[in-house]
Design a protein around this motif. Structure first.
Motif, PDB file in Angstrom:
ATOM      1  N   VAL A   8       0.839  -1.200   0.000  1.00  0.00           N
ATOM      2  CA  VAL A   8       0.000   0.000   0.000  1.00  0.00           C
ATOM      3  C   VAL A   8       0.873   1.249   0.000  1.00  0.00           C
ATOM      4  CG1 VAL A   8      -1.737   1.299   1.295  1.00  0.00           C
ATOM      5  CG2 VAL A   8      -1.923  -1.191   1.105  1.00  0.00           C
ATOM      6  N   ALA A   9       1.926   1.240   0.805  1.00  0.00           N
ATOM      7  CA  ALA A   9       2.856   2.374   0.836  1.00  0.00           C
ATOM      8  C   ALA A   9       3.496   2.567  -0.536  1.00  0.00           C
ATOM      9  CB  ALA A   9       3.933   2.160   1.901  1.00  0.00           C
ATOM     10  N   ALA A  10       3.864   1.463  -1.182  1.00  0.00           N
ATOM     11  CA  ALA A  10       4.473   1.546  -2.510  1.00  0.00           C
ATOM     12  C   ALA A  10       3.488   2.142  -3.521  1.00  0.00           C
ATOM     13  CB  ALA A  10       4.939   0.168  -2.966  1.00  0.00           C
ATOM     14  N   ARG A  11       2.227   1.752  -3.451  1.00  0.00           N
ATOM     15  CA  ARG A  11       1.205   2.293  -4.364  1.00  0.00           C
ATOM     16  C   ARG A  11       1.031   3.791  -4.133  1.00  0.00           C
ATOM     17  NH1 ARG A  11      -4.195   1.406  -6.560  1.00  0.00           N
ATOM     18  NH2 ARG A  11      -4.452   3.268  -7.803  1.00  0.00           N
ATOM     19  N   CYS A  12       0.968   4.189  -2.864  1.00  0.00           N
ATOM     20  CA  CYS A  12       0.827   5.612  -2.546  1.00  0.00           C
ATOM     21  C   CYS A  12       2.001   6.406  -3.098  1.00  0.00           C
ATOM     22  CB  CYS A  12       0.720   5.820  -1.037  1.00  0.00           C
ATOM     23  SG  CYS A  12      -0.826   5.235  -0.316  1.00  0.00           S
ATOM     24  N   MET A  13       3.197   5.904  -2.894  1.00  0.00           N
ATOM     25  CA  MET A  13       4.375   6.624  -3.373  1.00  0.00           C
ATOM     26  C   MET A  13       4.430   6.668  -4.898  1.00  0.00           C
ATOM     27  SD  MET A  13       5.602   7.960  -0.816  1.00  0.00           S
ATOM     28  CE  MET A  13       6.982   8.704  -1.635  1.00  0.00           C
ATOM     29  N   ALA A  14       3.988   5.602  -5.537  1.00  0.00           N
ATOM     30  CA  ALA A  14       3.949   5.598  -7.002  1.00  0.00           C
ATOM     31  C   ALA A  14       3.017   6.698  -7.508  1.00  0.00           C
ATOM     32  CB  ALA A  14       3.510   4.236  -7.522  1.00  0.00           C
ATOM     33  N   GLU A  15       1.866   6.825  -6.874  1.00  0.00           N
ATOM     34  CA  GLU A  15       0.911   7.860  -7.297  1.00  0.00           C
ATOM     35  C   GLU A  15       1.442   9.261  -6.995  1.00  0.00           C
ATOM     36  OE1 GLU A  15      -1.261   7.089  -9.305  1.00  0.00           O
ATOM     37  OE2 GLU A  15      -1.395   4.954  -8.920  1.00  0.00           O
ATOM     38  N   LEU A  16       2.128   9.410  -5.884  1.00  0.00           N
ATOM     39  CA  LEU A  16       2.686  10.719  -5.539  1.00  0.00           C
ATOM     40  C   LEU A  16       3.939  11.043  -6.357  1.00  0.00           C
ATOM     41  CD1 LEU A  16       2.230  10.669  -1.674  1.00  0.00           C
ATOM     42  CD2 LEU A  16       0.940  12.021  -3.348  1.00  0.00           C
ATOM     43  N   GLY A  17       4.423  10.067  -7.113  1.00  0.00           N
ATOM     44  CA  GLY A  17       5.612  10.268  -7.930  1.00  0.00           C
ATOM     45  C   GLY A  17       5.371  11.117  -9.171  1.00  0.00           C
ATOM     46  N   HIS A  18       4.120  11.404  -9.477  1.00  0.00           N
ATOM     47  CA  HIS A  18       3.803  12.260 -10.626  1.00  0.00           C
ATOM     48  C   HIS A  18       3.710  13.707 -10.141  1.00  0.00           C
ATOM     49  CE1 HIS A  18       1.598  14.196 -13.841  1.00  0.00           C
ATOM     50  NE2 HIS A  18       1.959  13.179 -14.611  1.00  0.00           N
ATOM     51  N   CYS A  94      11.265   2.434   7.212  1.00  0.00           N
ATOM     52  CA  CYS A  94      12.212   2.630   6.110  1.00  0.00           C
ATOM     53  C   CYS A  94      13.433   3.464   6.481  1.00  0.00           C
ATOM     54  CB  CYS A  94      11.503   3.280   4.923  1.00  0.00           C
ATOM     55  SG  CYS A  94      10.288   2.211   4.166  1.00  0.00           S
ATOM     56  N   CYS A  95      13.401   4.115   7.597  1.00  0.00           N
ATOM     57  CA  CYS A  95      14.485   5.038   7.929  1.00  0.00           C
ATOM     58  C   CYS A  95      15.395   4.519   9.041  1.00  0.00           C
ATOM     59  CB  CYS A  95      13.917   6.397   8.328  1.00  0.00           C
ATOM     60  SG  CYS A  95      13.057   7.209   6.961  1.00  0.00           S
ATOM     61  N   GLU A  96      15.202   3.286   9.482  1.00  0.00           N
ATOM     62  CA  GLU A  96      16.066   2.706  10.507  1.00  0.00           C
ATOM     63  C   GLU A  96      17.507   2.797  10.038  1.00  0.00           C
ATOM     64  OE1 GLU A  96      15.910   1.810  13.944  1.00  0.00           O
ATOM     65  OE2 GLU A  96      13.847   2.017  13.320  1.00  0.00           O
ATOM     66  N   GLY A  97      18.354   3.211  10.902  1.00  0.00           N
ATOM     67  CA  GLY A  97      19.772   3.311  10.557  1.00  0.00           C
ATOM     68  C   GLY A  97      20.221   4.715  10.186  1.00  0.00           C
ATOM     69  N   LEU A  98      19.293   5.612   9.957  1.00  0.00           N
ATOM     70  CA  LEU A  98      19.675   6.994   9.669  1.00  0.00           C
ATOM     71  C   LEU A  98      20.182   7.665  10.938  1.00  0.00           C
ATOM     72  CD1 LEU A  98      16.809   8.317   7.366  1.00  0.00           C
ATOM     73  CD2 LEU A  98      19.127   7.710   6.697  1.00  0.00           C
ATOM     74  N   ALA A  99      21.207   8.430  10.804  1.00  0.00           N
ATOM     75  CA  ALA A  99      21.791   9.094  11.968  1.00  0.00           C
ATOM     76  C   ALA A  99      20.792  10.035  12.647  1.00  0.00           C
ATOM     77  CB  ALA A  99      23.035   9.868  11.552  1.00  0.00           C
ATOM     78  N   ASP A 100      19.917  10.659  11.876  1.00  0.00           N
ATOM     79  CA  ASP A 100      18.961  11.624  12.420  1.00  0.00           C
ATOM     80  C   ASP A 100      17.597  11.006  12.720  1.00  0.00           C
ATOM     81  OD1 ASP A 100      20.867  13.609  12.199  1.00  0.00           O
ATOM     82  OD2 ASP A 100      20.152  14.276  10.238  1.00  0.00           O
ATOM     83  N   LEU A 101      17.535   9.674  12.842  1.00  0.00           N
ATOM     84  CA  LEU A 101      16.249   9.010  13.051  1.00  0.00           C
ATOM     85  C   LEU A 101      15.499   9.532  14.274  1.00  0.00           C
ATOM     86  CD1 LEU A 101      14.227   6.967  12.046  1.00  0.00           C
ATOM     87  CD2 LEU A 101      15.403   5.219  13.374  1.00  0.00           C
ATOM     88  N   PRO A 102      16.143   9.717  15.427  1.00  0.00           N
ATOM     89  CA  PRO A 102      15.377  10.250  16.574  1.00  0.00           C
ATOM     90  C   PRO A 102      14.716  11.600  16.262  1.00  0.00           C
ATOM     91  CG  PRO A 102      17.448   9.347  17.320  1.00  0.00           C
ATOM     92  CD  PRO A 102      17.493   9.366  15.809  1.00  0.00           C
ATOM     93  N   GLU A 103      15.416  12.451  15.546  1.00  0.00           N
ATOM     94  CA  GLU A 103      14.845  13.757  15.184  1.00  0.00           C
ATOM     95  C   GLU A 103      13.681  13.575  14.198  1.00  0.00           C
ATOM     96  OE1 GLU A 103      14.310  17.942  14.975  1.00  0.00           O
ATOM     97  OE2 GLU A 103      15.094  16.564  16.467  1.00  0.00           O
ATOM     98  N   LEU A 104      13.808  12.674  13.242  1.00  0.00           N
ATOM     99  CA  LEU A 104      12.722  12.410  12.299  1.00  0.00           C
ATOM    100  C   LEU A 104      11.483  11.894  13.034  1.00  0.00           C
ATOM    101  CD1 LEU A 104      14.546  10.691   9.305  1.00  0.00           C
ATOM    102  CD2 LEU A 104      13.426  12.911   9.301  1.00  0.00           C
ATOM    103  N   LYS A 105      11.688  10.990  13.983  1.00  0.00           N
ATOM    104  CA  LYS A 105      10.554  10.456  14.748  1.00  0.00           C
ATOM    105  C   LYS A 105       9.889  11.562  15.560  1.00  0.00           C
ATOM    106  CE  LYS A 105      11.695   5.607  15.042  1.00  0.00           C
ATOM    107  NZ  LYS A 105      11.876   4.444  15.902  1.00  0.00           N
ATOM    108  N   ARG A 106      10.670  12.445  16.114  1.00  0.00           N
ATOM    109  CA  ARG A 106      10.113  13.547  16.885  1.00  0.00           C
ATOM    110  C   ARG A 106       9.265  14.442  15.973  1.00  0.00           C
ATOM    111  NH1 ARG A 106      10.550  18.622  17.686  1.00  0.00           N
ATOM    112  NH2 ARG A 106      12.356  18.956  16.378  1.00  0.00           N
ATOM    113  N   LEU A 107       9.752  14.704  14.783  1.00  0.00           N
ATOM    114  CA  LEU A 107       9.032  15.552  13.842  1.00  0.00           C
ATOM    115  C   LEU A 107       7.760  14.885  13.338  1.00  0.00           C
ATOM    116  CD1 LEU A 107      12.007  16.983  11.784  1.00  0.00           C
ATOM    117  CD2 LEU A 107      10.598  18.218  13.427  1.00  0.00           C
TER     118      LEU A 107
END
Length: 109
Positions: A8-18, A94-107
């Motif tokens: 479902v996430a992939a379908r949403c992103m495909a549609e938002l890709g236009h 999808c963002c596990e491992g990013l250095a700024d992950l705690p900040e992304l989760k907070r946002l």
């Protein structure tokens, strides 16, 4: 809030890709709960009605937005629950491992 499946996430992103669909989605997110009429969307984007109708249909089919009739006006609204689930999916799955992950989760919360 609903969990969102990978496909479902992939379908949403495909549609938002236009570009036009992403612009529609962005306008609707900014419009909030009131949404926007199809006429207002067309005026803001400057695209033909038939093209806009096609893009709206794709976004509705992906569950990213809905339409309702108010007399002669078709009102479009973003699906806030699906949108939030999509954001949470990216931050948590999808963002596990990013250095700024705690900040992304907070946002994202």
């Amino acid at each position: 809030m609903q969990d969102i499946a990978f496909d479902v996430a992939a379908r949403c992103m495909a549609e938002l890709g236009h570009p036009h669909r992403l612009q529609i989605f962005r306008l609707l997110v900014r419009a909030g709960q009131d949404g926007m009429s199809v006429g207002a969307l067309q005026k803001a984007l400057g695209i033909p009605k038939s093209t806009l109708a096609h893009h709206i249909a794709q976004l509705v089919a992906a569950g990213l937005m809905s339409q309702s009739r108010e007399g002669r006006i078709q009102r479009c609204r973003v699906d806030a629950e699906r949108t939030q689930a999509l954001v949470v999916f990216f931050v948590n799955d999808c963002c596990e491992g990013l250095a700024d992950l705690p900040e992304l989760k907070r946002l994202a919360s």
